[in-house]
Design an enzyme around this catalytic site. Structure first.
Site, PDB file in Angstrom:
ATOM      1  N   HIS A 147       0.796  -1.225   0.000  1.00 17.27           N
ATOM      2  CA  HIS A 147       0.000   0.000   0.000  1.00 17.27           C
ATOM      3  C   HIS A 147       0.831   1.277   0.000  1.00 17.27           C
ATOM      4  O   HIS A 147       0.251   2.359   0.079  1.00 17.27           O
ATOM      5  CB  HIS A 147      -0.917   0.044   1.234  1.00 17.27           C
ATOM      6  N   LYS A 180      -8.575  13.487   5.191  1.00 10.55           N
ATOM      7  CA  LYS A 180      -7.710  12.308   5.118  1.00 10.55           C
ATOM      8  C   LYS A 180      -6.687  12.415   6.236  1.00 10.55           C
ATOM      9  O   LYS A 180      -6.604  13.438   6.925  1.00 10.55           O
ATOM     10  CB  LYS A 180      -7.023  12.196   3.756  1.00 10.55           C
ATOM     11  N   ARG A 181      -5.936  11.341   6.417  1.00  9.23           N
ATOM     12  CA  ARG A 181      -4.871  11.354   7.419  1.00  9.23           C
ATOM     13  C   ARG A 181      -3.959  12.557   7.193  1.00  9.23           C
ATOM     14  O   ARG A 181      -3.643  12.906   6.054  1.00  9.23           O
ATOM     15  CB  ARG A 181      -4.091  10.045   7.308  1.00  9.23           C
ATOM     16  N   LYS A 219       0.596  14.274   1.854  1.00 12.27           N
ATOM     17  CA  LYS A 219      -0.778  14.549   1.402  1.00 12.27           C
ATOM     18  C   LYS A 219      -1.014  16.053   1.225  1.00 12.27           C
ATOM     19  O   LYS A 219      -2.022  16.468   0.687  1.00 12.27           O
ATOM     20  CB  LYS A 219      -1.780  13.941   2.376  1.00 12.27           C
ATOM     21  N   THR A 260      -8.728   6.167  -1.839  1.00  9.23           N
ATOM     22  CA  THR A 260     -10.113   5.738  -2.092  1.00  9.23           C
ATOM     23  C   THR A 260     -11.081   6.882  -1.813  1.00  9.23           C
ATOM     24  O   THR A 260     -12.200   6.873  -2.323  1.00  9.23           O
ATOM     25  CB  THR A 260     -10.498   4.513  -1.231  1.00  9.23           C
ATOM     26  N   LYS A 285     -14.746   8.023  -3.626  1.00 10.76           N
ATOM     27  CA  LYS A 285     -15.991   8.291  -2.895  1.00 10.76           C
ATOM     28  C   LYS A 285     -16.527   9.678  -3.219  1.00 10.76           C
ATOM     29  O   LYS A 285     -17.739   9.862  -3.426  1.00 10.76           O
ATOM     30  CB  LYS A 285     -15.732   8.147  -1.389  1.00 10.76           C
TER      31      LYS A 285
END
Length: 820
Positions: free
Chosen positions: A368, A559-560, A565, A667, A671
């Protein structure tokens, strides 16, 4: 490939509301022990769940019996996380009971939505990896694959996040306070787990080594708790089996009687710690050790359970690869590779070659991440002290692999060193990614880009040695949870437009594409989006006391919190936009609300600092009358599945802005798109494939490519010159660095900003101007609302391919060899 459900889906009998109401009353009385006069909302929740759970059990037992009778191959999915969220709506919807249960409860004076909101989110995961595992479990049941999920029943799991004065504060998530009405405790399915000790060699009379016996000095029990996972229309019910740590002796009476009341509970506390918290902080040795203990604890319990089930049905273990596919969700369960070897050799008498063949044919491994820190490795002394027999087996496997590599005559000493399961430079460490790779017949990435990068970077040498093992399985999401349940307005509108076929075959949603240019449909679509935004606005007002305008563009990044990110890029652009609005009030600015949500690892200083910065920036912008409400920033605390189910349907713009080459898939991007948000993002992870599906005109792509990021890093990238060449970025960085947003502590963000000047590893500065310009492109499209909603409808219509049903079918056909 069609995504329609399997043809043998049972015809569900839907009891009428009166029958269900009677059953709820009986459950309240006989299962909860309460009358209606004294029942709390939690009692009604429990009674309602018990009624539906009873119906699930019938399907569950039938599926189990059929699997045994037909000798079906089973999939065993090992994951340290299962971010399942609330289960009540999932089960009610998949069984077709939602409307009748709502009416039944209404007749009893109970609001289904009110009690559903009381169900806690199971705190069993952190982010995308755990939510993917939950989607996969639901899809395996939906497409009729017999499967077990295996993980840990964390009592507190991932922490509950509160924001105090802008700072993240971690508190225990007490999701089991009212019990878990979904689960079944299986005390009879308990397995002993050992740690430490020594290994004894047993030799024959003539001195030949016969076998090894590991004699641990610590022993705990892993006790099973089962939760049924029901597929769409109850096509199949599978099992999520979670392990809880328990002591063999709950109290050491000799110590207790001697007055050492705390020491008497030491063994109990050690066992309890194994299933207490997800991801204990690994910034210290005790945290690292506990995490390795957790990984071995659930891996060995799961393997012992799998072997016991297999032997009870087939009698020997030679057929294990033919009847069991064991899948490792990232490196966390990689210790299962030497553990299965140990069980096969030391317990069941196989030689190394037999055991190694069975092991490789049984395991599959999903990678991952390309981040080195996420490819776990353990110090050899720690590994050897806790798992001495496994250390021996790792060395034996390593010898097998390195001799094979050396014999091929294709590898230099440096390449051999990278293939090795033992990292030799610096502290010697066991490389769990390499261990999972060599112990599996299949290694898959989770997006097309990520899979190719695996071959070129982290596993380049192993790929050269085993060129047929790496394959791609792009992630997916379950449309039942992420459309039908979380967005009933859009689901109803879609049914009205194209009928019900998409409910069973998500590919059919592509028929919605024809409505993108229908003005009347666009108006209805906009009304659904508006209602979802009002719901989020009300939540923000209730929880945070912040008023936001649902007419504004809702720009959401949830998100985390991690530097790759790039929440920091988003915050800096918000500051630049703030400066522009104040400097040019005469321009026709589009009202925008920037939402943030996510948790930072407790020991991740910069991530926690970014959370504080988001809140500090929000405080300044939201209170400045010069902005005239045109821009607001909102950090929503304690991001979890239930919050995502509210925020994603409300999003107009989905922020997927990671540094190219660093996000394996994502993901959340899927969504958001399925719920009618347009994506602003880099060509990273599954964004690449989303762009291919929705079309270049229906997504906002910016920034460096993966190759360009690599080139900058290798060719002496100078972020200072980039920052100084961008007046907007330079002004924003200077404002943060000088304390404009932290007057109580002007030095707070100086080091964070200095990091941009000195290295900018995540290319925040390099991508800033492109990102800011693309945001103004977003404004231009948003200003033309018919065009915006046409693009949003096309996103919904064109992302059906990103269904976890499709992903699971690919796993089943190409990795697990299971019929679907």
């Amino acid at each position: 490939m069609t995504h329609a459900m399997a043809s043998k889906a049972p015809i569900l009998e839907t009891p009428d509301p009166k029958t269900l109401a009677d059953e709820v009353l009986k459950a309240l009385k006989y299962r909860v022990g309460k009358g209606t006069a004294v029942a709390t909302q939690y009692d009604w929740l429990t009674a309602s769940i018990k009624v539906v759970r009873d119906r699930i059990v019938d399907h569950w037992m039938q599926a189990t019996q059929e699997a045994y009778a037909q000798q079906e191959k089973r999939v065993y999915y090992l994951s340290l996380e299962f971010l399942i969220g609330r289960l009540m709506r999932d089960a009610f919807s998949n069984l077709g009971l939602m409307d009748n249960m709502r009416e039944a409860l209404r007749s009893l004076g109970v609001d289904l939505d009110l009690i559903a909101a009381l169900e806690p989110d199971a705190a069993l995961g952190n982010g995308g990896l755990g939510r993917l595992a939950a989607c996969f479990m639901e899809s395996m049941a939906t497409v009729d694959i017999p499967a077990h999920g295996y993980g840990i029943r964390y009592a507190n799991g991932m922490f509950r996040q509160e924001i105090h004065d802008g700072w993240q504060v971690e508190l225990p998530e007490t999701w089991l306070d009212h019990g878990n009405p979904w689960e079944f405790e299986r005390r009879e399915r308990s397995f002993e787990v050992g740690f430490g000790g020594a290994v004894e060699s047993i030799t024959s009379k003539d001195g030949r080594l016969e076998r090894h016996v590991w004699k641990p000095i610590e022993h705990v029990l892993a006790v099973a708790y089962d939760t049924p996972v029901v597929g769409w229309r109850a096509n199949r019910v599978n099992t999520l089996r979670l392990w809880s740590g328990m002591p063999i002796d709950p109290i050491l009476l000799d110590k207790f009687n001697a007055g050492d009341h705390i020491g008497a509970l030491a063994e109990s506390n050690k066992a309890d710690a194994l299933s207490r918290v997800l991801y204990p902080a690994d910034s210290h040795k005790a945290g690292q050790e506990l995490r390795l203990r957790q990984e071995y604890f659930f891996s060995t319990a799961s393997l012992q359970d799998i072997i016991q089930r297999h032997l009870s049905q087939y009698g020997d273990l030679q057929s294990l690869p033919d009847k069991a596919a064991i899948h490792l969700n990232d490196t966390h369960p990689a210790i299962a590779v030497p553990e299965l070897m140990r069980l096969l050799m030391d317990v069941h008498g196989m030689d190394f070659d037999q055991a190694w063949s069975i092991t490789k044919r049984t395991f599959g491994y999903t990678n991952h991440t390309l981040l080195p820190e996420a490819l776990e490795s353990w110090p050899v002394p720690l590994f050897e002290r806790l798992l001495p027999r496994h250390m021996q087996i790792v060395y034996a496997i390593n010898a097998e692999v390195l001799l094979e590599a050396r014999a091929s005559d294709q590898f230099s000493d440096e390449q051999i060193g990278r293939i090795s399961l033992i990292q030799e430079n610096g502290d010697r460490r066991v490389r769990m990614g390499n261990l999972a790779f060599v112990g599996s017949h299949s290694i898959n990435g989770v997006s097309a880009l990520h899979t190719e990068l695996m071959k070129e970077t982290v596993f380049a040498d192993l790929h050269k040695l085993y060129p047929d093992r790496i394959n791609n399985k792009t992630n997916g999401i379950t449309p039942r949870r992420w459309l039908i349940q979380c967005n009933p307005g859009l689901t109803a509108l879609t049914r009205e437009a194209i009928g019900d076929r998409f409910l069973d075959d998500i590919d059919a949603i592509k028929e919605l594409d024809a409505f993108a240019d229908d003005a009347a449909f666009r108006d209805k679509f906009a009304a659904v989006k508006r209602a979802n935004k009002v719901r989020l606005a009300n939540l923000v007002a209730d929880r945070l006391g912040i008023k936001v305008d649902p007419s504004a563009l809702f720009d959401i990044q949830i998100k985390r919190i991690h530097e790759y990110k790039r929440q920091l890029l988003n915050i800096l652009e918000a500051i630049a936009l703030y400066d522009q609005i104040r400097s040019h009030p005469e321009r026709d600015w589009m009202p925008r609300v920037k939402f943030f949500g996510g948790k930072a690892a407790p020991s991740y200083h910069n991530a926690k600092l970014i959370i504080k910065l988001a809140n500090d920036v929000a405080k300044v912008i939201n209170r400045d009358p010069a902005v005239r409400g045109l821009l607001k920033v909102v950090f929503v605390p304690n991001y979890n599945v239930s919050l995502a189910e509210i925020m994603m349907p409300a999003a107009d713009l989905s922020e997927q802005i990671s540094t190219a080459g660093m996000e394996a898939s994502g993901t959340g991007n899927m969504k958001f798109a399925l719920n009618g948000a347009l994506t602003i993002g880099t060509l990273d992870g599954a964004n690449v494939e989303i762009k291919e599906c929705v079309g270049d005109d229906n997504i906002f792509i910016f920034g460096l490519t993966t190759a360009e990021v690599a080139e900058r890093r290798s060719n002496g990238y100078d972020p200072r010159s980039v920052i100084e060449a961008s007046s907007e970025l330079a002004q924003a960085v200077a404002a943060v660095s000088s304390g404009v947003f932290s007057p109580d502590d002007p030095e707070r963000y100086r080091d964070l900003m200095n990091g941009l000047y000195q290295s900018d590893w995540f290319m925040v500065a390099a991508d800033f101007d492109a990102y800011a310009a693309t945001q103004r492109d977003v404004d231009a499209v948003w200003r033309n609302s018919p065009d915006w909603y046409a693009k949003a409808i096309r996103n919904v219509a064109r992302v059906g391919w990103f269904s976890s049903d499709r992903t699971i079918r690919q796993y089943a056909k190409e990795i697990w060899n299971v019929p679907v």
